[in-house]
Motif scaffolding. Structure first.
Motif, mmCIF file in Angstrom:
data_model
loop_
_atom_site.group_PDB
_atom_site.id
_atom_site.type_symbol
_atom_site.label_atom_id
_atom_site.label_comp_id
_atom_site.label_asym_id
_atom_site.label_seq_id
_atom_site.Cartn_x
_atom_site.Cartn_y
_atom_site.Cartn_z
ATOM 1 N N TYR A 1 -16.990 -5.041 9.260
ATOM 2 C CA TYR A 1 -17.634 -3.726 9.342
ATOM 3 C C TYR A 1 -19.120 -4.040 9.427
ATOM 4 O O TYR A 1 -19.715 -4.479 8.425
ATOM 5 C CB TYR A 1 -17.353 -2.878 8.108
ATOM 6 N N ALA B 1 -14.668 -7.973 6.118
ATOM 7 C CA ALA B 1 -13.748 -7.310 5.185
ATOM 8 C C ALA B 1 -12.460 -8.103 5.017
ATOM 9 O O ALA B 1 -11.866 -8.111 3.931
ATOM 10 C CB ALA B 1 -13.435 -5.899 5.679
ATOM 11 N N VAL C 1 -6.859 -4.880 -5.434
ATOM 12 C CA VAL C 1 -7.725 -3.921 -6.132
ATOM 13 C C VAL C 1 -8.395 -2.990 -5.115
ATOM 14 O O VAL C 1 -8.352 -3.245 -3.907
ATOM 15 C CB VAL C 1 -8.809 -4.652 -6.972
ATOM 16 N N ASN C 2 -9.019 -1.924 -5.601
ATOM 17 C CA ASN C 2 -9.755 -0.998 -4.736
ATOM 18 C C ASN C 2 -10.769 -1.770 -3.907
ATOM 19 O O ASN C 2 -11.508 -2.603 -4.429
ATOM 20 C CB ASN C 2 -10.507 0.061 -5.562
ATOM 21 N N GLY C 3 -10.777 -1.482 -2.619
ATOM 22 C CA GLY C 3 -11.768 -2.112 -1.740
ATOM 23 C C GLY C 3 -11.414 -3.512 -1.285
ATOM 24 O O GLY C 3 -12.213 -4.175 -0.622
ATOM 25 N N SER C 4 -10.202 -3.992 -1.632
ATOM 26 C CA SER C 4 -9.851 -5.376 -1.247
ATOM 27 C C SER C 4 -9.492 -5.490 0.229
ATOM 28 O O SER C 4 -9.535 -6.579 0.799
ATOM 29 C CB SER C 4 -8.704 -5.895 -2.117
ATOM 30 N N GLY C 5 -9.094 -4.369 0.861
ATOM 31 C CA GLY C 5 -8.824 -4.431 2.301
ATOM 32 C C GLY C 5 -7.419 -4.018 2.710
ATOM 33 O O GLY C 5 -7.000 -4.272 3.843
ATOM 34 N N LYS C 6 -6.698 -3.350 1.823
ATOM 35 C CA LYS C 6 -5.308 -2.975 2.135
ATOM 36 C C LYS C 6 -5.240 -1.999 3.319
ATOM 37 O O LYS C 6 -4.477 -2.198 4.266
ATOM 38 C CB LYS C 6 -4.641 -2.344 0.901
ATOM 39 N N SER C 7 -6.044 -0.921 3.254
ATOM 40 C CA SER C 7 -6.034 0.060 4.359
ATOM 41 C C SER C 7 -6.544 -0.571 5.643
ATOM 42 O O SER C 7 -6.035 -0.299 6.733
ATOM 43 C CB SER C 7 -6.886 1.279 4.005
ATOM 44 N N THR C 8 -7.563 -1.428 5.510
ATOM 45 C CA THR C 8 -8.092 -2.121 6.688
ATOM 46 C C THR C 8 -6.987 -2.946 7.338
ATOM 47 O O THR C 8 -6.817 -2.937 8.565
ATOM 48 C CB THR C 8 -9.264 -3.039 6.272
ATOM 49 N N HIS D 1 -0.603 1.678 -4.971
ATOM 50 C CA HIS D 1 -1.174 1.364 -6.282
ATOM 51 C C HIS D 1 -0.126 1.597 -7.364
ATOM 52 O O HIS D 1 -0.213 1.037 -8.442
ATOM 53 C CB HIS D 1 -2.404 2.234 -6.556
ATOM 54 N N TYR E 1 -20.416 -7.121 7.572
ATOM 55 C CA TYR E 1 -19.584 -7.401 6.397
ATOM 56 C C TYR E 1 -18.177 -7.827 6.818
ATOM 57 O O TYR E 1 -17.469 -7.089 7.511
ATOM 58 C CB TYR E 1 -19.510 -6.150 5.505
#
Ligand SMILES: Nc1ncnc2c1ncn2[C@@H]1O[C@H](COP(=O)(O)OP(=O)(O)OP(=O)(O)O)[C@@H](O)[C@H]1O
Length: 211
Positions: free
Chosen positions: A11, A16, A34-41, A186, A14
Motif C-alpha cells: 500500500y 503489507a 491479529v488486527n491489521g496483520s493482512g487477512k483481508s488483504t 476472529h 508499505y
C-alpha cells in the motif's frame, strides 16, 4: 490448488504482505492473525479485487492477471462488510451472479430456501438488515461452480441457526464439488463441523500454513 508466484502487496511504500512462491493444497483453511496483520488483504488479492506484484494461479493454469475471466469463474468471494447497490433487489443480484458465473438455473433455490430468505429476497437491498445483507453476500459466494470460496469474517452478524446452515453449505460444496475454502474469522470456528480444517497464520507480513 492455489499458487502464489513472487507475491508482494504494497500500500504505497508499505509492504503489507509478502508470500513469494507458495502452493496451497485443496482443503478448508482458517486464516488467523491479529488486527491489521493482512487477512483481508490476502483474501481480496486472491479474489482479484486488489492489485499486487507477482501472480496467483488456480489449478496451475488460470491466472488472476493473465486469464481474469476464467479465474473469476473459479474463485468466489464474500466481503466482511458487503456493500451492494441499494436499489436492486436481492434476487436481481442473485440473477446477475448466476449469469456472470455461468451457473445452472435454479441453483440458487437451495441456498435461498435453506437460509430462510424467501420473505425478503425480492425486497430492495436498501431495506436489508446487516444479517440479511450478510446472508445475501454468502449466497452470491456459493453461486456457480467455484474451485475456491473466500469468506472474510463469514460469522459476523449471522444468528446461530444461520451459522449451522453455513457449515452445511461448506460441507455440501466440499463433498459435491470438491470446493476449497479460505475463511478468515476472529471468532473460533466450530471444529466439530469443519473437521480437518487447516490454519493459515498471517504474521509479520508472511504466511505460516499448518495442518
Ligand atoms: N487501503 C489501504 N491503504 C493503506 N494501507 C492499508 C489499506 N488497507 C489495509 N492497509 C494496511 O494493510 C495492513 C493489513 O490490513 P488488513 O485490512 O488486510 O488487515 P486484517 O488482518 O484484515 O485486519 P482486521 O483483523 O483488523 O480486519 C494494515 O497495516 C493496514 O493498515
Amino acid at each position: 490448488m492455489l499458487q502464489f508466484h513472487k507475491f508482494q502487496k504494497f500500500y504505497g511504500r508499505y509492504l503489507a504482505l509478502k508470500i513469494g512462491d507458495v502452493l496451497i493444497e485443496p482443503g478448508v483453511y482458517w486464516v488467523k492473525g491479529v488486527n491489521g496483520s493482512g487477512k483481508s488483504t490476502l483474501l481480496k488479492t486472491i479474489a482479484g479485487i486488489l492489485w499486487f506484484d507477482g501472480d496467483i494461479l488456480i489449478d496451475g493454469k488460470y491466472s488472476v492477471k493473465k486469464t481474469p475471466v476464467a479465474y473469476r469463474k473459479l474463485v468466489n468471494f464474500a466481503d466482511a462488510e458487503p456493500l451492494f447497490p441499494e436499489f436492486l433487489t436481492g434476487k436481481e443480484m442473485v440473477d446477475l451472479f448466476l449469469y456472470a458465473k455461468g451457473a445452472l438455473a435454479g441453483q440458487e433455490k437451495y441456498f435461498i430456501e435453506s437460509m430462510q430468505m424467501q420473505s425478503f429476497i425480492d425486497q430492495p437491498i436498501g431495506a436489508y438488515s446487516s444479517g440479511m445483507l450478510k446472508k445475501l453476500s454468502l449466497i452470491l459466494a456459493f453461486i456457480g461452480n467455484p474451485k475456491l470460496i473466500l469468506l472474510d469474517e463469514p460469522l459476523i452478524t449471522l444468528d446461530t441457526d444461520s451459522l449451522g446452515i453455513l457449515y452445511q453449505w461448506i460441507l455440501f460444496m466440499k463433498q459435491q464439488n470438491g470446493t476449497s475454502f479460505i475463511l478468515s474469522s476472529h471468532q473460533d470456528l466450530d471444529s466439530s463441523k469443519l473437521s480437518g480444517a487447516k490454519e493459515i497464520l498471517v504474521e509479520t507480513q508472511i504466511l505460516k500454513i499448518t495442518s
